[in-house]
Design an enzyme around this catalytic site. Structure first.
Site, PDB file in Angstrom:
ATOM      1  N   HIS A 148      28.350  -2.220 134.485  1.00  0.00           N
ATOM      2  CA  HIS A 148      28.386  -2.655 132.994  1.00  0.00           C
ATOM      3  C   HIS A 148      28.223  -1.354 131.977  1.00  0.00           C
ATOM      4  CE1 HIS A 148      27.754  -6.573 130.730  1.00  0.00           C
ATOM      5  NE2 HIS A 148      27.580  -5.493 129.773  1.00  0.00           N
ATOM      6  N   GLY A 194      30.190  -0.962 128.943  1.00  0.00           N
ATOM      7  CA  GLY A 194      30.831  -0.958 127.849  1.00  0.00           C
ATOM      8  C   GLY A 194      29.988  -0.667 126.549  1.00  0.00           C
ATOM      9  N   THR A 248      47.269  -9.882 120.676  1.00  0.00           N
ATOM     10  CA  THR A 248      47.535 -10.981 120.787  1.00  0.00           C
ATOM     11  C   THR A 248      45.949 -11.563 120.563  1.00  0.00           C
ATOM     12  OG1 THR A 248      48.144 -13.061 121.700  1.00  0.00           O
ATOM     13  CG2 THR A 248      46.905 -11.564 123.130  1.00  0.00           C
ATOM     14  N   GLU A 266      30.081 -11.117 139.630  1.00  0.00           N
ATOM     15  CA  GLU A 266      29.903  -9.820 139.237  1.00  0.00           C
ATOM     16  C   GLU A 266      28.009  -9.640 139.635  1.00  0.00           C
ATOM     17  OE1 GLU A 266      30.211  -7.493 135.005  1.00  0.00           O
ATOM     18  OE2 GLU A 266      30.164  -9.504 134.987  1.00  0.00           O
ATOM     19  N   PHE A 299      41.756  -9.566 119.088  1.00  0.00           N
ATOM     20  CA  PHE A 299      41.804  -8.659 118.036  1.00  0.00           C
ATOM     21  C   PHE A 299      40.731  -8.910 117.303  1.00  0.00           C
ATOM     22  CE2 PHE A 299      44.012  -6.165 114.647  1.00  0.00           C
ATOM     23  CZ  PHE A 299      44.228  -5.171 115.415  1.00  0.00           C
ATOM     24  N   GLY A 300      39.308  -8.660 118.007  1.00  0.00           N
ATOM     25  CA  GLY A 300      38.269  -8.834 117.050  1.00  0.00           C
ATOM     26  C   GLY A 300      37.756  -7.434 116.696  1.00  0.00           C
ATOM     27  N   ARG A 301      36.515  -7.325 116.306  1.00  0.00           N
ATOM     28  CA  ARG A 301      35.954  -6.005 116.139  1.00  0.00           C
ATOM     29  C   ARG A 301      36.430  -4.793 117.245  1.00  0.00           C
ATOM     30  NH1 ARG A 301      31.815  -9.531 115.256  1.00  0.00           N
ATOM     31  NH2 ARG A 301      31.275  -8.896 117.110  1.00  0.00           N
ATOM     32  N   ILE A 302      36.157  -5.195 118.345  1.00  0.00           N
ATOM     33  CA  ILE A 302      36.488  -4.309 119.440  1.00  0.00           C
ATOM     34  C   ILE A 302      37.882  -3.980 119.562  1.00  0.00           C
ATOM     35  CG2 ILE A 302      36.030  -3.586 121.736  1.00  0.00           C
ATOM     36  CD1 ILE A 302      33.426  -5.181 121.512  1.00  0.00           C
ATOM     37  N   ALA A 353      35.966  -6.447 129.025  1.00  0.00           N
ATOM     38  CA  ALA A 353      35.194  -7.776 128.743  1.00  0.00           C
ATOM     39  C   ALA A 353      34.694  -8.193 130.020  1.00  0.00           C
ATOM     40  CB  ALA A 353      36.017  -8.529 128.200  1.00  0.00           C
ATOM     41  N   ARG A 354      34.252  -9.501 129.854  1.00  0.00           N
ATOM     42  CA  ARG A 354      33.813 -10.300 131.336  1.00  0.00           C
ATOM     43  C   ARG A 354      34.842 -10.292 132.344  1.00  0.00           C
ATOM     44  NH1 ARG A 354      29.502  -9.164 128.864  1.00  0.00           N
ATOM     45  NH2 ARG A 354      28.175 -10.763 127.867  1.00  0.00           N
TER      46      ARG A 354
HETATM   47  C1  DGY Z   1      27.887  -7.755 125.310  1.00  0.00           C
HETATM   48  O1  DGY Z   1      27.552  -7.309 124.019  1.00  0.00           O
HETATM   49  O2  DGY Z   1      28.068  -8.793 125.520  1.00  0.00           O
HETATM   50  C2  DGY Z   1      28.080  -6.602 126.344  1.00  0.00           C
HETATM   51  O3  DGY Z   1      28.226  -7.263 127.659  1.00  0.00           O
HETATM   52  C3  DGY Z   1      26.805  -5.568 126.310  1.00  0.00           C
HETATM   53  O4  DGY Z   1      27.272  -4.460 126.863  1.00  0.00           O
END
Ligand code: DGY
Length: 285
Positions: free
Chosen positions: A248, A250, A160, A230, A139-142, A217-218
């Protein structure tokens, strides 16, 4: 300050660097004592070839492939680009939630393959998104930006993370409880030794039948062996009609990517002037 960038990063900001060279890291085969600034996209820097390096400006928030401890030992500042890609990534998470929940990609394939006969009233139903429970892991910025968007879909939000926070955007749950209680789960934690394979087979088994699981995320955060390598995508995933796969993507909006370059350049220029970096991952002690 001589800056080496591993590619031509998007947007106009890069042109503000007076002494810029574009070259992939793979092309560095001899020491480069002239280079003081390095721009990478989460690529492991060859510190041994860059004896005069002062700053690594990472294009991206995640710096899991950069050995920050080794940089600290060498007195190299590392910066990243937090804040400017939250909206882009939260939007993509929602695009995937909607695509998976409403079977959009599956439907597209049926139409393209000539499998749609025109019937619509009897089958192919998806579960409605409205009113579902969304579990946000991290629950950070994103994560918080995703929770904000969830209000518009009237979702019940659980979240969480390491510590409970004061928020009106969702209710705190331990990870296992969140997985068991959610109809939709979306992952927004950085890759660290603690989150590597955080979502393992035991935890995947906690998901409800028919739950949608979204990971922007990763890949390594989910224990899916081949995702670790990946961009190789496991054949098992390629074969599943209810899985939506993206490259990729995001932060892949023009606005976010240009803002990332802006922040990369601002960090480099700050170091060049002798000012503190704007968004350091690690600064000189
Ligand atoms: C990040 O900011 O780490 C992202 O993978 C970029 O898309």
């Amino acid at each position: 300050m001589k800056v080496l960038a591993t590619r031509r990063y998007p947007g106009p900001a890069l042109h503000e660097l007076a002494d810029l060279e574009i070259a992939p890291l793979a092309s560095l085969d001899a020491p480069r004592p002239d280079v003081e600034g390095l721009v990478v996209a989460n690529e492991p820097p060859p510190l041994q070839l860059l004896p005069s390096l002062r700053v690594i400006a990472n294009f991206g928030v995640g710096y899991d492939r950069i050995d920050v401890a080794a940089c600290a030992e060498r007195g190299v500042v590392v910066t990243n680009t937090p804040g400017v890609l939250d909206a882009a990534t939260a939007d993509l998470a929602f695009a995937l939630i909607l695509a998976a929940r409403r079977r959009v990609v599956e439907g597209d394939r049926i139409v393209r393959s000539g499998g749609w006969t025109g019937s619509w009233a009897d089958s192919g139903f998806a579960e409605e998104l409205t009113g579902s429970t969304l579990g946000i892991v991290g629950f950070g910025r994103i994560g918080a930006a995703v929770a904000g968007r969830a209000q518009g879909f009237e979702l019940r939000v659980l979240y969480t993370q390491r510590h409970e926070v004061e928020t009106e955007l969702g209710e705190y749950r331990e990870l296992d409880a969140l997985l068991a209680e959610s109809d939709l789960v979306t992952v927004h934690v950085p890759l660290t030794p603690d989150t590597d394979r955080l979502i393992d087979a035991r935890r995947l088994a906690l998901l409800r039948d028919g739950a949608c699981f979204v990971n922007t995320a990763r890949g390594e955060i989910v224990d899916e062996g081949a995702l670790v390598a990946e961009p190789d995508v496991p054949a098992e995933l390629l074969g599943l009609p209810n899985v939506v796969l993206t490259p990729h993507l995001g932060s892949a909006t023009r606005q976010a990517r240009e803002a990332m370059t802006r922040l990369v350049v601002d960090n480099l220029l700050a170091i060049e002037r002798g000012d503190p970096p704007l968004t350091p991952v690690l600064s000189r002690a």
